[in-house]
Enzyme design. Structure first.
Site, mmCIF file in Angstrom:
data_model
loop_
_atom_site.group_PDB
_atom_site.id
_atom_site.type_symbol
_atom_site.label_atom_id
_atom_site.label_comp_id
_atom_site.label_asym_id
_atom_site.label_seq_id
_atom_site.Cartn_x
_atom_site.Cartn_y
_atom_site.Cartn_z
ATOM 1 N N THR A 1 -7.475 5.637 -32.941
ATOM 2 C CA THR A 1 -8.908 5.868 -33.101
ATOM 3 C C THR A 1 -9.355 7.287 -32.772
ATOM 4 O OG1 THR A 1 -9.363 5.092 -30.855
ATOM 5 C CG2 THR A 1 -9.425 3.453 -32.621
ATOM 6 N N ASP A 2 -8.611 8.000 -31.935
ATOM 7 C CA ASP A 2 -9.138 9.264 -31.414
ATOM 8 C C ASP A 2 -9.342 10.325 -32.486
ATOM 9 O OD1 ASP A 2 -9.285 8.177 -28.917
ATOM 10 O OD2 ASP A 2 -7.476 9.127 -28.143
ATOM 11 N N SER B 1 -2.726 9.025 -32.068
ATOM 12 C CA SER B 1 -3.480 9.860 -33.008
ATOM 13 C C SER B 1 -3.870 11.211 -32.419
ATOM 14 C CB SER B 1 -4.727 9.129 -33.519
ATOM 15 O OG SER B 1 -5.704 8.996 -32.511
ATOM 16 N N THR C 1 -3.275 3.178 -31.029
ATOM 17 C CA THR C 1 -3.458 2.115 -30.036
ATOM 18 C C THR C 1 -3.132 0.743 -30.612
ATOM 19 O OG1 THR C 1 -5.133 3.328 -28.793
ATOM 20 C CG2 THR C 1 -5.180 0.937 -28.612
#
Length: 322
Positions: A85-86, A54, A12
């Site tokens: 972030t995932d 990710s 992101t």
């Protein structure tokens, strides 16, 4: 000034708007150029390793990250990895265990909003990460929302809130306040009992991982045959997300899964239990349903996050096959 390498992987933080939604588009230098304050912290070089959401990160990408660090290890004082972030908690846990004799900082960071969006959290997270990398404290960490978290203790708890990552069952390492990284006394006390073994030689990377592992969350009514199906499909390791502090349905339940666990273990499958709760970990010696499962060969994941447990399992199984 310390010399830090930014290893860009997408996510992101590097995303731009397309007709199909946000997707990575900024390279590493594009990230640095948009946060002028970083140039006051350290000298930065960038390396474009991949441009991935990710969600698409796989164990082979962890290997690429680890090898990139090793290949550049003597050239830099520390490393920052920009990451979506995932799955960042998986990657930080993976590098925490894959990098042996690490004597420099490796800091992962990302953001909930792209660096191209108004009100983004990306600049603050990058500043935290590069400040931490410049401090020279060895280890793998995740930097987010002004916090520094031990690499194998991070978990994403929010999909949108900027304080997305929390440290699970381990005190936060440090907090960034007014540009200064303040280390947490509680973490220092924690290290006295749980300190990783010190570096004793050259950096070694453990890059043999088995992907024949799976995580299953138990629910009331769980069909025990699912475990047999996994064994017959060639699964080598199962992480069970169990009830409470370590409850697994046994002989008192119509949903008794102990026979299928016996079947899996008898076929060489490793079975590790982790709690469905976020904090406090598994304590399988507390209740009969946990004690009995231990007697059947289930291992307790203890205080580790599910991300850390599954990564450790991949590495342990991979090393056995090497």
């Amino acid at each position: 000034m310390k010399k830090i390498l930014l290893i860009a992987t997408g996510g992101t933080i590097a995303s731009v708007q397309t007709e199909d939604g946000m997707m990575p588009g900024l390279d590493g230098q594009g990230l640095i150029d948009r946060v002028p304050a970083l140039k006051e912290i350290c000298e930065i070089d960038t390396l474009e390793l991949m441009q991935l959401d990710s969600t698409n990160i796989q164990p082979e990408h962890w290997i690429d990250m680890a090898r990139t660090i090793k290949n550049n290890y003597d050239l830099y004082d520390g490393f920052v990895i920009s990451h979506g972030t995932d799955t960042m908690a998986y990657s930080s846990a993976a590098l925490y265990y894959m990098l042996e004799n690490l004597n420099k900082p490796v800091v992962l960071t990302g953001s909930q909003l792209s660096l191209t969006e108004d009100g983004t959290d990306a600049p603050d997270n990058l500043i935290t990460a590069f400040t931490a990398a410049s401090k020279g404290r060895p280890g793998v960490y995740l930097a987010f929302y002004g916090r520094l978290i031990q690499g194998n203790a991070a978990k994403k708890l929010y999909t949108e809130h900027f304080h997305a990552f929390h440290s699970i069952n381990v005190p936060e390492v440090a907090v960034l306040e007014q540009g200064e990284l303040k280390f947490n006394p509680d973490y220092e006390a924690y290290l006295k009992e749980h300190a990783p073994k010190p570096a004793t030689g050259d950096l070694i990377i453990h890059d043999q991982l088995s992907k024949k592992v799976v995580m299953i969350e138990l629910t009331p009514g769980f069909d025990k045959n699912y475990i047999k199906f996994l064994v017959e499909a060639g699964c080598q390791g199962i992480v069970l997300k169990v009830f409470g502090s370590g409850g697994i349905p046994g002989v008192e339940s119509p949903g008794n899964i102990l026979p299928c666990i016996d079947y899996a273990i008898s076929h060489g499958v490793q079975v590790v239990a982790t709690t469905q709760c976020v904090f406090d970990g598994t304590h399988m010696d507390r209740y009969e349903v946990g004690v009995t499962a231990l007697k059947h060969g289930v291992k307790s994941g203890g205080p580790l996050t599910s991300e850390a447990i599954i990564v450790k399992m991949m590495l342990e199984l991979g090393q056995k096959q090497a």
